[in-house]
Design a protein around this motif. Structure first.
Motif, short mmCIF file in Angstrom:
data_model
loop_
_atom_site.label_atom_id
_atom_site.label_comp_id
_atom_site.label_asym_id
_atom_site.label_seq_id
_atom_site.Cartn_x
_atom_site.Cartn_y
_atom_site.Cartn_z
N ARG A 101 -19.24 83.19 -6.16
CA ARG A 101 -20.63 83.58 -6.47
C ARG A 101 -21.16 84.40 -5.32
O ARG A 101 -21.03 84.01 -4.15
CB ARG A 101 -21.51 82.35 -6.64
CG ARG A 101 -21.02 81.43 -7.74
CD ARG A 101 -22.08 80.42 -8.08
NE ARG A 101 -23.33 81.11 -8.34
CZ ARG A 101 -24.54 80.57 -8.14
NH1 ARG A 101 -24.64 79.37 -7.66
NH2 ARG A 101 -25.62 81.27 -8.41
N SER A 110 -24.99 68.82 -0.56
CA SER A 110 -24.21 69.55 -1.56
C SER A 110 -24.16 71.05 -1.25
O SER A 110 -23.90 71.86 -2.14
CB SER A 110 -24.81 69.32 -2.95
OG SER A 110 -26.14 69.77 -2.93
N GLU A 141 -17.34 84.94 -10.43
CA GLU A 141 -17.95 84.50 -11.70
C GLU A 141 -19.35 85.03 -11.84
O GLU A 141 -19.86 85.20 -12.94
CB GLU A 141 -18.00 82.97 -11.73
CG GLU A 141 -16.65 82.35 -11.97
CD GLU A 141 -16.65 80.85 -11.75
OE1 GLU A 141 -17.72 80.21 -11.78
OE2 GLU A 141 -15.55 80.31 -11.52
N ASP A 142 -19.99 85.28 -10.69
CA ASP A 142 -21.41 85.60 -10.76
C ASP A 142 -21.78 86.57 -9.65
O ASP A 142 -21.53 86.30 -8.48
CB ASP A 142 -22.18 84.27 -10.57
CG ASP A 142 -23.63 84.36 -10.95
OD1 ASP A 142 -24.00 85.27 -11.70
OD2 ASP A 142 -24.40 83.49 -10.49
N ASN A 179 -23.12 74.59 -0.59
CA ASN A 179 -21.86 75.32 -0.82
C ASN A 179 -21.95 76.76 -0.32
O ASN A 179 -21.18 77.61 -0.71
CB ASN A 179 -21.54 75.33 -2.32
CG ASN A 179 -22.68 75.94 -3.15
OD1 ASN A 179 -23.74 76.26 -2.61
ND2 ASN A 179 -22.46 76.09 -4.44
N ARG A 180 -22.98 77.03 0.54
CA ARG A 180 -23.33 78.42 0.84
C ARG A 180 -23.14 78.79 2.30
O ARG A 180 -23.30 77.95 3.18
CB ARG A 180 -24.83 78.66 0.55
CG ARG A 180 -25.20 78.54 -0.88
CD ARG A 180 -26.70 78.60 -1.07
NE ARG A 180 -27.39 77.43 -0.56
CZ ARG A 180 -27.37 76.23 -1.12
NH1 ARG A 180 -26.70 76.03 -2.21
NH2 ARG A 180 -28.02 75.23 -0.59
N SER A 239 -18.26 78.19 -1.66
CA SER A 239 -17.86 79.12 -2.72
C SER A 239 -18.95 80.13 -3.04
O SER A 239 -18.87 80.84 -4.03
CB SER A 239 -17.52 78.33 -3.98
OG SER A 239 -18.65 77.54 -4.33
N TYR A 240 -19.99 80.15 -2.21
CA TYR A 240 -21.17 80.95 -2.54
C TYR A 240 -21.59 81.72 -1.28
O TYR A 240 -21.83 81.10 -0.23
CB TYR A 240 -22.27 79.98 -2.99
CG TYR A 240 -23.57 80.55 -3.48
CD1 TYR A 240 -23.83 81.92 -3.51
CD2 TYR A 240 -24.58 79.70 -3.92
CE1 TYR A 240 -25.04 82.40 -3.96
CE2 TYR A 240 -25.79 80.18 -4.38
CZ TYR A 240 -26.01 81.54 -4.39
OH TYR A 240 -27.21 82.01 -4.83
N ARG A 256 -27.49 72.38 -13.09
CA ARG A 256 -27.57 73.04 -11.80
C ARG A 256 -27.19 74.50 -12.00
O ARG A 256 -26.50 74.83 -12.95
CB ARG A 256 -26.58 72.40 -10.81
CG ARG A 256 -26.78 70.92 -10.56
CD ARG A 256 -28.02 70.65 -9.75
NE ARG A 256 -27.99 71.36 -8.47
CZ ARG A 256 -27.47 70.88 -7.35
NH1 ARG A 256 -26.97 69.69 -7.34
NH2 ARG A 256 -27.49 71.59 -6.24
N THR A 257 -27.64 75.35 -11.10
CA THR A 257 -27.22 76.75 -11.21
C THR A 257 -26.38 77.15 -9.99
O THR A 257 -26.21 78.32 -9.69
CB THR A 257 -28.42 77.71 -11.34
OG1 THR A 257 -29.32 77.43 -10.26
CG2 THR A 257 -29.13 77.54 -12.66
N GLY A 258 -25.90 76.14 -9.26
CA GLY A 258 -25.03 76.43 -8.12
C GLY A 258 -25.81 76.62 -6.84
O GLY A 258 -25.23 76.78 -5.78
#
Ligand code: SAM
Length: 329
Positions: free
Chosen positions: A60, A255, A91-92, A257-258, A10-11, A225-227
């Motif tokens: 993100r 973990s 979102e970001d 997500n990038r 998601s990033y 966490r900041t993602g």
């Protein structure tokens, strides 16, 4: 988008240029050769690719480089991407920068919907700063940091921990950052790309930094966490947050997500692996996005489980040949 290990992607990090106005010793050689401009995506193409990712569930987006703020016209990209913030799909929207151009751009970034910014700063000593960055000027960066704060951007300071260079200064940097209300994150130097010197000399494991800090500070683990990849502690004495990015001493791939897009339209599914996907060809082949979307699906289906960075005397070649400035840090 879900990869074979069940991780939601998601990033997206996007390197909008491999060029930089600094030459940090651990990042690139002084005589760096950059990509020919003709090989670099236009800002419109970057916007289009980002928008396909957003349509596929990326919420993100981090703009990085190289130094993103030296790319001509980059504010047009921020302005146009801000439509995805307005629609609620994103979102970001944020960036990583060395701060040198922030005095000029901080206000405009805020107007484009950017709310927080990561600024790289390895030392507060002007001479050391000049020797680490080779071309950088500390006063200019501190001015940029002030401008970001005045514009209402939340600032996080990124510090690469360097043995024999800033290891004694880490508490000072942390006190400085926390007293200004900035979070700070420490990063282990990663074996990416050839540099002029030997990285093993400056590699400083964060397990050691953490143990040393614990002698004088109370580091309270937090699940905040900041993602991104950082793991945080709250420092009782300063009230601030300190992050650790430990690709060497403890990898955080479970973990992840990038994914990362280069300014030539190549997608890397892992910072520390060579497998990549060409998004440029499908992008330019057709004005509709179906082929790009299918190429992204293929790429996500190949996202590797993780990287295996090692730095020691026997492994002092880069794990990947491309520098951080190309893949986007
Ligand atoms: N120019 C911007 C900046 O300085 O923040 C963005 C790009 S820079 C490549 C992003 C981050 O990667 C910076 O914090 C930099 O210190 C870090 N970096 C570069 N090469 C690195 C390496 N080999 N290992 C660890 N961090 C690295």
């Amino acid at each position: 988008m879900i990869d074979p290990f069940g991780r939601h992607v998601s990033y997206l990090r996007v390197s909008v240029t491999d060029r930089c106005d600094f030459r940090c010793t651990y990042c690139m050689p002084e005589q760096m050769s950059f990509l020919p401009k003709k090989d670099v995506l236009t800002l419109e193409e970057i916007d289009r690719l980002c928008s396909v990712f957003v349509a596929k569930g990326v919420n993100r987006l981090r703009i990085t480089g190289g130094e993103p703020l030296v790319r001509r016209g980059v504010m047009n990209l921020f302005r146009s991407l801000s439509r995805h913030l307005e629609s609620g799909a994103l979102e970001d929207l944020t960036l990583t920068t060395n701060g040198s151009q922030l005095a000029r751009f901080a206000g405009e970034l805020r107007q484009c919907g950017v709310r927080r910014v990561n600024i790289s700063l390895d030392t507060l000593d002007p001479e050391k700063f000049h020797s680490v960055t080779r071309w950088g000027n500390l006063a200019q960066v501190l001015g940029g940091i002030d401008a970001a704060r005045e514009a209402g951007l939340k600032v996080k300071i990124n510090v690469v921990a360097l043995r024999g260079i800033n290891e004694d200064e880490i508490p000072t940097l942390m006190d400085w950052a926390h007293s200004r209300g900035f979070d700070m994150t420490l990063i282990e130097t990663m074996p990416m790309g050839d540099i002029d010197g030997d990285r093993t000399e400056n590699y400083l494991p964060l397990s050691l930094v953490r143990a040393r800090l614990s002698e004088n500070y109370t580091l309270e683990p937090t699940s905040e966490r900041t993602g991104g990849p950082a793991r945080y502690v709250r420092v009782r004495e300063t009230g601030g947050k300190l992050g650790f990015i430990t690709p060497l001493t403890h990898n955080f791939c479970e973990s992840c997500n990038r994914v990362r897009l280069t300014c030539t339209g190549i997608l890397y599914m892992c910072l520390g692996q060579d497998d990549s996907a060409d998004l440029l060809t499908p992008l330019r082949a057709s004005p509709d996005d179906n082929d790009v979307s299918a190429a992204i699906d293929d790429a996500i289906a190949r996202k590797p489980k993780g990287h295996d960075f090692i730095i020691d005397r026997r492994h002092n070649r880069p794990a990947v040949a491309r520098p951080m400035s190309l893949t986007g840090g």
